[in-house]
Write a protein that holds these residues in place. Structure first.
Motif, PDB file in Angstrom:
ATOM      1  N   THR A  50      11.739  -4.986   4.294  1.00 44.60           N
ATOM      2  CA  THR A  50      11.663  -3.893   5.261  1.00 44.60           C
ATOM      3  C   THR A  50      10.339  -3.162   5.063  1.00 44.60           C
ATOM      4  O   THR A  50       9.718  -3.232   4.001  1.00 44.60           O
ATOM      5  N   PHE A  51       9.935  -2.434   6.111  1.00 46.22           N
ATOM      6  CA  PHE A  51       8.638  -1.760   6.168  1.00 46.22           C
ATOM      7  C   PHE A  51       8.871  -0.278   6.442  1.00 46.22           C
ATOM      8  O   PHE A  51       9.455   0.088   7.464  1.00 46.22           O
ATOM      9  N   ASP A  52       8.420   0.582   5.529  1.00 41.17           N
ATOM     10  CA  ASP A  52       8.638   2.026   5.654  1.00 41.17           C
ATOM     11  C   ASP A  52       8.055   2.620   6.939  1.00 41.17           C
ATOM     12  O   ASP A  52       8.521   3.664   7.397  1.00 41.17           O
ATOM     13  N   LYS A  53       7.033   1.988   7.519  1.00 38.23           N
ATOM     14  CA  LYS A  53       6.383   2.549   8.704  1.00 38.23           C
ATOM     15  C   LYS A  53       7.097   2.193  10.009  1.00 38.23           C
ATOM     16  O   LYS A  53       6.689   2.636  11.078  1.00 38.23           O
ATOM     17  N   ASP A  54       8.165   1.395   9.922  1.00 35.74           N
ATOM     18  CA  ASP A  54       8.985   1.124  11.099  1.00 35.74           C
ATOM     19  C   ASP A  54       9.835   2.349  11.404  1.00 35.74           C
ATOM     20  O   ASP A  54       9.989   3.240  10.567  1.00 35.74           O
ATOM     21  N   VAL A  55      10.401   2.382  12.606  1.00 39.02           N
ATOM     22  CA  VAL A  55      11.318   3.451  12.996  1.00 39.02           C
ATOM     23  C   VAL A  55      12.721   2.854  12.994  1.00 39.02           C
ATOM     24  O   VAL A  55      13.014   1.966  13.797  1.00 39.02           O
ATOM     25  N   GLY A 124       7.362  -3.774  -2.992  1.00 40.68           N
ATOM     26  CA  GLY A 124       6.482  -2.708  -3.453  1.00 40.68           C
ATOM     27  C   GLY A 124       5.050  -2.806  -2.970  1.00 40.68           C
ATOM     28  O   GLY A 124       4.241  -1.919  -3.271  1.00 40.68           O
ATOM     29  N   VAL A 125       4.688  -3.849  -2.216  1.00 38.89           N
ATOM     30  CA  VAL A 125       3.311  -3.991  -1.745  1.00 38.89           C
ATOM     31  C   VAL A 125       2.923  -2.753  -0.931  1.00 38.89           C
ATOM     32  O   VAL A 125       3.647  -2.332  -0.025  1.00 38.89           O
ATOM     33  N   GLY A 126       1.793  -2.162  -1.301  1.00 37.94           N
ATOM     34  CA  GLY A 126       1.284  -0.984  -0.604  1.00 37.94           C
ATOM     35  C   GLY A 126       2.185   0.228  -0.677  1.00 37.94           C
ATOM     36  O   GLY A 126       1.954   1.218   0.001  1.00 37.94           O
ATOM     37  N   GLY A 127       3.239   0.128  -1.475  1.00 37.17           N
ATOM     38  CA  GLY A 127       4.196   1.221  -1.583  1.00 37.17           C
ATOM     39  C   GLY A 127       5.074   1.382  -0.336  1.00 37.17           C
ATOM     40  O   GLY A 127       5.837   2.341  -0.252  1.00 37.17           O
ATOM     41  N   VAL A 128       4.966   0.426   0.633  1.00 32.21           N
ATOM     42  CA  VAL A 128       5.707   0.563   1.890  1.00 32.21           C
ATOM     43  C   VAL A 128       6.571  -0.651   2.240  1.00 32.21           C
ATOM     44  O   VAL A 128       7.293  -0.623   3.236  1.00 32.21           O
TER      45      VAL A 128
END
Length: 135
Positions: A50-55, A124-128
């Motif tokens: 999963t990607f933290d910058k998704d909504v 953990g890549v890029g913290g996101v």
């Protein structure tokens, strides 16, 4: 001596290969126990992220735009045209017209640098970026 080597090799193989825990959406998505967590994978056993910058629940923000090769490095877990949501697994429409699987509203992706089933090198890549863990 040969029997001991064979038994040892067999025991190692059982330990080294992640165990399949469950199938979802007709086997397109699975879960495996990896490092003590129940991690979502595709049908081939490759870890999903999963990607933290998704909504959550509405948007995927991972695209190849400008200099960014985000979707090249993190290929979306595309849903086939006839795919239907099931339980915690939904389908999100991307702005490029494709459809992507989501778990609890979070779009799912693969990581280009995972070479073998059960690898989690994208966690953990890029913290996101995070392994998609069954909750």
């Amino acid at each position: 001596m040969k029997l001991n080597l064979l038994l040892g090799a067999a025991a190692f193989a059982l330990i080294a290969v992640p165990a399949v825990a469950a199938d979802y959406v007709g086997g397109v998505i699975k879960s495996q126990e990896i490092d003590g967590k129940e991690v979502l994978t595709n049908a081939a056993g490759m870890t999903l992220y999963t990607f933290d910058k998704d909504v959550q629940g509405s948007a995927s923000n991972c695209y190849d735009e400008g200099e960014s090769k985000s979707a090249t490095n993190w290929p979306p877990m595309f849903a086939d045209a006839g795919a239907t949501p099931e339980g915690d697994f939904t389908i999100i429409d991307r702005k490029d017209g494709t459809k992507i699987w989501a778990y609890k509203g979070w779009p799912l992706y693969l990581w280009i640098k995972d070479m073998n089933p059960g690898e989690t090198t994208g966690d953990g890549v890029g913290g996101v970026w995070h392994t998609a863990v069954v909750q």
